[in-house]
Design a protein around this motif. Structure first.
Motif, PDB file in Angstrom:
ATOM      1  N   ARG A 189       0.856  -1.188   0.000  1.00 40.12           N
ATOM      2  CA  ARG A 189       0.000   0.000   0.000  1.00 40.12           C
ATOM      3  C   ARG A 189       0.890   1.235   0.000  1.00 40.12           C
ATOM      4  O   ARG A 189       1.787   1.364   0.822  1.00 40.12           O
ATOM      5  CB  ARG A 189      -0.940  -0.008   1.203  1.00 40.12           C
ATOM      6  CG  ARG A 189      -2.113  -0.942   0.983  1.00 40.12           C
ATOM      7  CD  ARG A 189      -2.994  -1.146   2.181  1.00 40.12           C
ATOM      8  NE  ARG A 189      -4.240  -1.769   1.795  1.00 40.12           N
ATOM      9  CZ  ARG A 189      -4.383  -3.042   1.469  1.00 40.12           C
ATOM     10  NH1 ARG A 189      -3.340  -3.844   1.505  1.00 40.12           N
ATOM     11  NH2 ARG A 189      -5.549  -3.532   1.107  1.00 40.12           N
ATOM     12  N   ASP A 191       0.935   5.557  -0.473  1.00 42.20           N
ATOM     13  CA  ASP A 191       0.289   6.868  -0.560  1.00 42.20           C
ATOM     14  C   ASP A 191       1.332   7.851  -1.061  1.00 42.20           C
ATOM     15  O   ASP A 191       2.256   8.228  -0.350  1.00 42.20           O
ATOM     16  CB  ASP A 191      -0.249   7.293   0.804  1.00 42.20           C
ATOM     17  CG  ASP A 191      -1.041   8.586   0.731  1.00 42.20           C
ATOM     18  OD1 ASP A 191      -1.057   9.207  -0.358  1.00 42.20           O
ATOM     19  OD2 ASP A 191      -1.648   8.979   1.734  1.00 42.20           O
ATOM     20  N   TYR A 312      -1.462  -1.064  -3.998  1.00 40.58           N
ATOM     21  CA  TYR A 312      -2.718  -0.383  -3.693  1.00 40.58           C
ATOM     22  C   TYR A 312      -2.392   1.090  -3.455  1.00 40.58           C
ATOM     23  O   TYR A 312      -1.694   1.437  -2.510  1.00 40.58           O
ATOM     24  CB  TYR A 312      -3.393  -1.015  -2.479  1.00 40.58           C
ATOM     25  CG  TYR A 312      -3.791  -2.451  -2.727  1.00 40.58           C
ATOM     26  CD1 TYR A 312      -5.088  -2.777  -3.119  1.00 40.58           C
ATOM     27  CD2 TYR A 312      -2.861  -3.487  -2.617  1.00 40.58           C
ATOM     28  CE1 TYR A 312      -5.448  -4.091  -3.371  1.00 40.58           C
ATOM     29  CE2 TYR A 312      -3.218  -4.800  -2.873  1.00 40.58           C
ATOM     30  CZ  TYR A 312      -4.507  -5.100  -3.247  1.00 40.58           C
ATOM     31  OH  TYR A 312      -4.850  -6.401  -3.509  1.00 40.58           O
ATOM     32  N   SER A 314      -3.399   5.200  -3.087  1.00 40.04           N
ATOM     33  CA  SER A 314      -4.384   6.231  -2.746  1.00 40.04           C
ATOM     34  C   SER A 314      -4.265   7.371  -3.746  1.00 40.04           C
ATOM     35  O   SER A 314      -3.175   7.926  -3.929  1.00 40.04           O
ATOM     36  CB  SER A 314      -4.130   6.752  -1.322  1.00 40.04           C
ATOM     37  OG  SER A 314      -4.261   5.709  -0.386  1.00 40.04           O
ATOM     38  N   GLN A 321      -8.962   4.224  -3.043  1.00 41.95           N
ATOM     39  CA  GLN A 321      -7.718   3.488  -3.256  1.00 41.95           C
ATOM     40  C   GLN A 321      -7.942   2.508  -4.400  1.00 41.95           C
ATOM     41  O   GLN A 321      -8.978   1.853  -4.458  1.00 41.95           O
ATOM     42  CB  GLN A 321      -7.326   2.744  -1.975  1.00 41.95           C
ATOM     43  CG  GLN A 321      -5.950   2.116  -2.021  1.00 41.95           C
ATOM     44  CD  GLN A 321      -5.605   1.459  -0.688  1.00 41.95           C
ATOM     45  OE1 GLN A 321      -6.100   0.386  -0.388  1.00 41.95           O
ATOM     46  NE2 GLN A 321      -4.774   2.108   0.099  1.00 41.95           N
TER      47      GLN A 321
END
Length: 446
Positions: A189, A191, A312, A314, A321
């Motif tokens: 993940r 960002d 994943y 954002s 997402q």
């Protein structure tokens, strides 16, 4: 640790063997790879480098790649410039394209069987292995075409193998593997933040669908003497849909004969095809990212990804997402670092697959010339009635279609001709199709 690049006059028998080390590069050499497309090497070598006279077209290079393996490339061009010679080379896997397939046809086979058919119909003997882990079964034809073109190229005007199987071609030196997918999903993940200059984010939400009106087929227990409507379900939605953000569309699948089957299929469009997510790409300048102290953590996360891996992400300006994969990269083989990567979820740009609302596989029907005479004789027997047939006007009193079947009862029939005001078609799987052979009133012939 500096990774060396090696030069060879010819491909070694032992791929672990090291050739002549090539170290006098004016600029950092680069390897570029994109999904189902290119896998190439580029370097600019010093004019006064120790091995400048040995670097020639059609020789071979070996370089370190992002997945921890050394891969071979064949030099395709060597051009002199003001300060050096620029070298362009293609991955050794593309050498398979020097071969030729006159005719290879698989009526219904998995990926391994189709790849075996391609190999067994090659004109030349080459050391390439044709592998696959694709378990689903498909019809495929490759006729008068080079093998790589058949797998990821134009396939002589037909749909290529990656498009038919919704698959991806992996090249590992002499091994060509048709894979269900390259890379892994390890739950990364990331960002990227809202003001990161080294990330170019592109979002296209014009095709987003988050609520579905579903249309299936006519139930199997239908009385075909009475006109029946197909099963429908309205509406299937993803969570979080409101009147402000809803986007409704219709999807059809005639193989779904019950509402429950229709809902299960519709859910796969959200879960697998991700139709509710916008098409997104992130072009990441890894050099800038690495040298920005504030974003060292992000650099480390992206640097751990391999080709095809899932991340994943954002989105900057949307509170969502999305799943993206590494679909392209540029790599410094001597430093074992990425120069840049492209993450995205619009895989159609790279797979050349042909998608429809009903089925992602668009099968091709081929008539073999050596079967033509037998086919004509067979057709004559059918058409003249020598092999039987049953005619049904549906519905009986004011018919809207004519059905010619191999059984007296429409529910039992498998081989069916259907004719109505919109066209004529043949199904070998029953009254509800699929009608793979058809002629429609707008002039189209399938």
């Amino acid at each position: 640790m500096i990774r060396k690049i090696y030069l060879y006059d010819k491909m070694p028998t032992n791929l672990e063997e090291n050739g002549i080390p090539i170290i006098d590069w004016k600029d950092l050499p680069e390897i570029t790879r994109s999904l189902n497309n290119s896998f190439s090497f580029y370097g600019n070598y010093l004019l006064n480098g120790n091995n400048v006279k040995k670097i020639k077209k059609e020789k071979y290079l070996k370089a370190y790649t992002e997945n921890g393996t050394y891969q071979y490339f064949r030099i395709k061009s060597v051009k002199k410039n003001l300060s050096g010679i620029s070298i362009t080379a293609l991955h050794i896997g593309y050498e398979a394209n020097r071969n030729f397939i006159q005719n290879a046809y698989v009526a219904n086979g998995n990926g391994k069987q189709i790849m075996n058919a391609l190999k067994s119909n090659l004109v030349l003997n080459q050391p390439f292995r044709y592998e696959s882990d694709v378990a689903s079964y498909h019809q495929f034809s490759a006729k008068q075409v080079n093998p790589i073109d058949a797998i990821i190229g134009s396939n002589n005007g037909n749909q290529n193998l990656t498009g038919v199987c919704d698959a991806e071609l992996d090249m590992d030196n002499y091994t060509l593997t048709l894979k269900e997918r390259i890379g892994d999903d390890n739950g990364f993940r990331i960002d990227f933040g809202k003001n990161l200059a080294s990330i170019e984010e592109t979002v296209d939400d014009s095709a987003v669908v988050n609520r579905l009106f579903l249309v299936g087929g006519v139930p199997d227990d239908t009385d075909y003497n009475v006109e029946q409507d197909p099963v429908t379900f309205g509406y299937l939605s993803v969570s979080g849909v409101t009147e402000e953000n809803v986007q409704i569309a219709k999807r059809e699948n005639s193989e779904c004969k019950t509402v429950e089957d229709l809902k299960k299929w519709g859910q796969t469009l959200f879960d697998n095809d991700r139709i509710h997510e916008p098409k997104v790409t992130h072009e990441v300048d890894m050099v800038v990212l690495e040298n920005t102290l504030e974003y060292q953590n992000i650099y480390q996360k992206v640097a751990r990804l391999k080709f095809g891996d899932t991340a994943y992400i954002s989105l900057k300006n949307l509170d969502i997402q999305v799943q993206e994969r590494m679909i392209e990269y540029t790599w410094y083989p001597t430093l074992a670092k990425y120069k840049s990567v492209v993450l995205g979820n619009d895989l159609e740009m790279y797979t050349s697959s042909i998608e429809t609302q009903v089925n992602s596989v668009n099968k091709k029907i081929e008539t073999k010339s050596d079967e033509l005479i037998n086919a004509v004789n067979n057709a004559s027997q059918w058409i003249t009635g020598n092999k039987g047939g049953y005619v049904l006007l549906d519905p009986k009193d004011a018919p809207r279609r004519i059905l010619i079947m191999d059984k007296p009862n429409a529910a039992d029939a498998k081989k069916v001709w259907q004719w109505n005001v919109d066209g004529l078609g043949y199904s070998s799987t029953g009254i509800n199709g699929k009608y793979g052979l058809a002629m429609t009133r707008d002039g189209a012939i399938v």
